[in-house]
Design a protein around this motif. Sequence first.
Motif, PDB file in Angstrom:
ATOM      1  N   ASP A 179      61.868 -66.460  17.371  1.00  0.00           N
ATOM      2  CA  ASP A 179      62.597 -67.321  18.319  1.00  0.00           C
ATOM      3  C   ASP A 179      64.026 -67.574  17.856  1.00  0.00           C
ATOM      4  OD1 ASP A 179      60.097 -67.430  19.455  1.00  0.00           O
ATOM      5  OD2 ASP A 179      60.107 -69.609  19.746  1.00  0.00           O
ATOM      6  N   GLU A 180      64.154 -67.800  16.550  1.00  0.00           N
ATOM      7  CA  GLU A 180      65.487 -68.109  16.023  1.00  0.00           C
ATOM      8  C   GLU A 180      66.443 -66.932  16.145  1.00  0.00           C
ATOM      9  OE1 GLU A 180      65.685 -69.861  12.041  1.00  0.00           O
ATOM     10  OE2 GLU A 180      64.048 -71.170  12.728  1.00  0.00           O
ATOM     11  N   THR A 181      65.917 -65.720  15.979  1.00  0.00           N
ATOM     12  CA  THR A 181      66.759 -64.529  16.115  1.00  0.00           C
ATOM     13  C   THR A 181      67.340 -64.503  17.529  1.00  0.00           C
ATOM     14  OG1 THR A 181      65.063 -63.404  14.810  1.00  0.00           O
ATOM     15  CG2 THR A 181      66.834 -62.036  15.715  1.00  0.00           C
ATOM     16  N   LEU A 182      66.459 -64.760  18.504  1.00  0.00           N
ATOM     17  CA  LEU A 182      66.920 -64.714  19.892  1.00  0.00           C
ATOM     18  C   LEU A 182      67.888 -65.844  20.181  1.00  0.00           C
ATOM     19  CD1 LEU A 182      64.863 -62.750  22.019  1.00  0.00           C
ATOM     20  CD2 LEU A 182      66.201 -64.416  23.273  1.00  0.00           C
ATOM     21  N   GLN A 183      67.532 -67.046  19.713  1.00  0.00           N
ATOM     22  CA  GLN A 183      68.410 -68.212  19.924  1.00  0.00           C
ATOM     23  C   GLN A 183      69.794 -67.918  19.347  1.00  0.00           C
ATOM     24  OE1 GLN A 183      70.072 -70.945  18.567  1.00  0.00           O
ATOM     25  NE2 GLN A 183      70.043 -72.122  20.481  1.00  0.00           N
ATOM     26  N   GLY A 184      69.792 -67.253  18.205  1.00  0.00           N
ATOM     27  CA  GLY A 184      71.050 -66.974  17.512  1.00  0.00           C
ATOM     28  C   GLY A 184      71.890 -65.899  18.184  1.00  0.00           C
ATOM     29  N   ALA A 185      71.308 -65.228  19.179  1.00  0.00           N
ATOM     30  CA  ALA A 185      72.055 -64.172  19.869  1.00  0.00           C
ATOM     31  C   ALA A 185      72.501 -64.617  21.264  1.00  0.00           C
ATOM     32  CB  ALA A 185      71.188 -62.913  19.954  1.00  0.00           C
ATOM     33  N   LEU A 186      72.219 -65.864  21.610  1.00  0.00           N
ATOM     34  CA  LEU A 186      72.609 -66.379  22.928  1.00  0.00           C
ATOM     35  C   LEU A 186      74.023 -66.956  22.885  1.00  0.00           C
ATOM     36  CD1 LEU A 186      69.314 -68.317  23.810  1.00  0.00           C
ATOM     37  CD2 LEU A 186      69.994 -66.058  24.652  1.00  0.00           C
ATOM     38  N   PHE A 187      74.608 -67.158  24.072  1.00  0.00           N
ATOM     39  CA  PHE A 187      75.919 -67.821  24.126  1.00  0.00           C
ATOM     40  C   PHE A 187      75.854 -69.213  23.493  1.00  0.00           C
ATOM     41  CE2 PHE A 187      76.560 -65.421  28.333  1.00  0.00           C
ATOM     42  CZ  PHE A 187      77.296 -64.425  27.727  1.00  0.00           C
ATOM     43  N   THR A 188      74.674 -69.838  23.584  1.00  0.00           N
ATOM     44  CA  THR A 188      74.532 -71.229  23.143  1.00  0.00           C
ATOM     45  C   THR A 188      74.029 -71.329  21.703  1.00  0.00           C
ATOM     46  OG1 THR A 188      72.340 -71.180  24.116  1.00  0.00           O
ATOM     47  CG2 THR A 188      74.089 -72.146  25.465  1.00  0.00           C
ATOM     48  N   ARG A 189      74.196 -70.245  20.936  1.00  0.00           N
ATOM     49  CA  ARG A 189      73.658 -70.258  19.572  1.00  0.00           C
ATOM     50  C   ARG A 189      74.146 -71.497  18.808  1.00  0.00           C
ATOM     51  NH1 ARG A 189      75.813 -65.612  20.461  1.00  0.00           N
ATOM     52  NH2 ARG A 189      78.056 -65.384  20.301  1.00  0.00           N
ATOM     53  N   GLY A 190      73.213 -72.061  18.055  1.00  0.00           N
ATOM     54  CA  GLY A 190      73.565 -73.221  17.239  1.00  0.00           C
ATOM     55  C   GLY A 190      73.452 -74.549  17.964  1.00  0.00           C
ATOM     56  N   LEU A 191      73.310 -74.523  19.277  1.00  0.00           N
ATOM     57  CA  LEU A 191      73.219 -75.784  20.029  1.00  0.00           C
ATOM     58  C   LEU A 191      71.758 -76.144  20.274  1.00  0.00           C
ATOM     59  CD1 LEU A 191      75.879 -75.334  22.848  1.00  0.00           C
ATOM     60  CD2 LEU A 191      76.063 -76.715  20.776  1.00  0.00           C
ATOM     61  N   PRO A 192      71.465 -77.447  20.322  1.00  0.00           N
ATOM     62  CA  PRO A 192      70.095 -77.807  20.714  1.00  0.00           C
ATOM     63  C   PRO A 192      69.866 -77.434  22.173  1.00  0.00           C
ATOM     64  CG  PRO A 192      71.504 -79.765  20.641  1.00  0.00           C
ATOM     65  CD  PRO A 192      72.329 -78.619  20.115  1.00  0.00           C
ATOM     66  N   ASP A 193      68.620 -77.165  22.558  1.00  0.00           N
ATOM     67  CA  ASP A 193      68.312 -76.893  23.968  1.00  0.00           C
ATOM     68  C   ASP A 193      68.600 -78.149  24.793  1.00  0.00           C
ATOM     69  OD1 ASP A 193      67.423 -74.337  23.421  1.00  0.00           O
ATOM     70  OD2 ASP A 193      65.306 -74.934  23.245  1.00  0.00           O
ATOM     71  N   PRO A 194      68.901 -77.989  26.082  1.00  0.00           N
ATOM     72  CA  PRO A 194      69.110 -79.186  26.901  1.00  0.00           C
ATOM     73  C   PRO A 194      67.854 -80.062  26.914  1.00  0.00           C
ATOM     74  CG  PRO A 194      69.847 -77.231  28.081  1.00  0.00           C
ATOM     75  CD  PRO A 194      69.123 -76.760  26.857  1.00  0.00           C
ATOM     76  N   ASP A 195      68.045 -81.361  26.759  1.00  0.00           N
ATOM     77  CA  ASP A 195      66.924 -82.299  26.900  1.00  0.00           C
ATOM     78  C   ASP A 195      66.706 -82.598  28.371  1.00  0.00           C
ATOM     79  OD1 ASP A 195      66.591 -82.993  23.994  1.00  0.00           O
ATOM     80  OD2 ASP A 195      68.704 -83.501  24.292  1.00  0.00           O
ATOM     81  N   LEU A 196      67.804 -82.593  29.119  1.00  0.00           N
ATOM     82  CA  LEU A 196      67.762 -82.995  30.521  1.00  0.00           C
ATOM     83  C   LEU A 196      68.604 -82.027  31.354  1.00  0.00           C
ATOM     84  CD1 LEU A 196      67.328 -85.125  32.840  1.00  0.00           C
ATOM     85  CD2 LEU A 196      69.327 -86.338  31.933  1.00  0.00           C
ATOM     86  N   LEU A 197      68.011 -81.568  32.456  1.00  0.00           N
ATOM     87  CA  LEU A 197      68.746 -80.758  33.432  1.00  0.00           C
ATOM     88  C   LEU A 197      68.857 -81.565  34.722  1.00  0.00           C
ATOM     89  CD1 LEU A 197      69.898 -77.965  34.505  1.00  0.00           C
ATOM     90  CD2 LEU A 197      67.587 -77.573  35.387  1.00  0.00           C
ATOM     91  N   VAL A 198      70.071 -81.699  35.221  1.00  0.00           N
ATOM     92  CA  VAL A 198      70.295 -82.374  36.496  1.00  0.00           C
ATOM     93  C   VAL A 198      70.719 -81.318  37.505  1.00  0.00           C
ATOM     94  CG1 VAL A 198      71.702 -84.089  37.708  1.00  0.00           C
ATOM     95  CG2 VAL A 198      71.074 -84.478  35.314  1.00  0.00           C
ATOM     96  N   ARG A 199      70.069 -81.316  38.680  1.00  0.00           N
ATOM     97  CA  ARG A 199      70.579 -80.463  39.760  1.00  0.00           C
ATOM     98  C   ARG A 199      70.844 -81.361  40.960  1.00  0.00           C
ATOM     99  NH1 ARG A 199      69.497 -74.324  41.644  1.00  0.00           N
ATOM    100  NH2 ARG A 199      71.005 -74.353  43.339  1.00  0.00           N
ATOM    101  N   THR A 200      72.025 -81.229  41.513  1.00  0.00           N
ATOM    102  CA  THR A 200      72.388 -82.021  42.686  1.00  0.00           C
ATOM    103  C   THR A 200      72.042 -81.251  43.959  1.00  0.00           C
ATOM    104  OG1 THR A 200      74.647 -81.154  42.589  1.00  0.00           O
ATOM    105  CG2 THR A 200      74.248 -83.264  41.493  1.00  0.00           C
ATOM    106  N   SER A 201      72.139 -81.941  45.073  1.00  0.00           N
ATOM    107  CA  SER A 201      71.972 -81.408  46.432  1.00  0.00           C
ATOM    108  C   SER A 201      70.520 -81.108  46.797  1.00  0.00           C
ATOM    109  CB  SER A 201      72.866 -80.187  46.681  1.00  0.00           C
ATOM    110  OG  SER A 201      72.265 -78.984  46.237  1.00  0.00           O
ATOM    111  N   GLY A 202      69.585 -81.613  45.993  1.00  0.00           N
ATOM    112  CA  GLY A 202      68.184 -81.550  46.375  1.00  0.00           C
ATOM    113  C   GLY A 202      67.532 -80.184  46.348  1.00  0.00           C
ATOM    114  N   GLU A 203      68.130 -79.228  45.659  1.00  0.00           N
ATOM    115  CA  GLU A 203      67.504 -77.892  45.576  1.00  0.00           C
ATOM    116  C   GLU A 203      66.569 -77.839  44.373  1.00  0.00           C
ATOM    117  OE1 GLU A 203      67.878 -75.906  47.933  1.00  0.00           O
ATOM    118  OE2 GLU A 203      69.849 -76.247  48.822  1.00  0.00           O
TER     119      GLU A 203
END
Length: 247
Positions: A172-196
């Motif tokens: 998992d860490e290898t993959l995490q380390g190859a993402l644009f977001t490497r080094g960042l914690p995963d989002p705890d909260l996702l907000v989507r507006t407009s009711g989709e």
Amino acid sequence: MTPDFLNQVRAGGNIPKHVAVIMDGNGRWARSRGLPRHAGHREGMKAVREALEGCIQVGIEVLTLFAFSTENWNRPPREISALMGLLELYAKKEKADLVKQGVEVHVLGELDRLSGRTRRAVNGIKEATAGGEKLRLNLMISYSGRKELVEAVRRIAKDVAGGELSPENIDDETLQGALFTRGLPDPDLLVRTSGEFRISNFMLWQLAYTEIHITPVLWPDFTRQDLFAAVLDYQQRDRRFGRVTTP
Ligand code: IPE
Ligand code: IPE
Ligand code: MG
């Protein structure tokens, strides 16, 4: 909504470290007013400021905003150029304030698809805000979750082909380390507006255990109070991560 909403959030403790937002509904906001779609995008810039300042007030460390998807390149050229123009305007107009607020901006996505002018603008805001310690702002531009994963796999495959990595050691860490977001914690909260109720190819790896808050509010109408409401909702959640938390 009560004015002590922010106090309620603070009293609730358990502040999410990383909040991601799918900023949706600009077109519908404009249409309901008989305005062209780009007017909705322009108005949406105010909501970006609201969300960002709200995050700083709450003490959120990372804010990730989905500003333009890879699939959005399929929109009419006029709308795309309006969006890119707004991005350039944002970079120019907000730079000084972002520095003052201690915001460090990162721009993540397939940036080679941007025009030279847009790329210069986003690089300018990245460089100017480097070192900001209050909040990290990720602007996802020309971003696709699947393409990010494909790109990560390609990087890993190169390391394997080069003999620097053995397939058994990929985790998992290898993959995490190859993402644009490497080094960042995963989002705890996702907000989507407009009711989709969909993810629209956003952060497919990172959202594995993210709490999702969907609000009917259209993005241009989104205020910091809506962000506080989302965090209050998050604070009521029981995050189990597959485990059992009640006896
Ligand atoms: C979000 O608003 C902005 C982008 C996707 C760039 P939309 O433009 O998707 O607005 P709706 O969904 O058509 O209302
Ligand atoms: C998702 O919104 C992309 C961004 C907010 C930048 P869209 O409006 O493009 O998503 P769909 O097409 O409704 O799934
Ligand atoms: Mg939309």
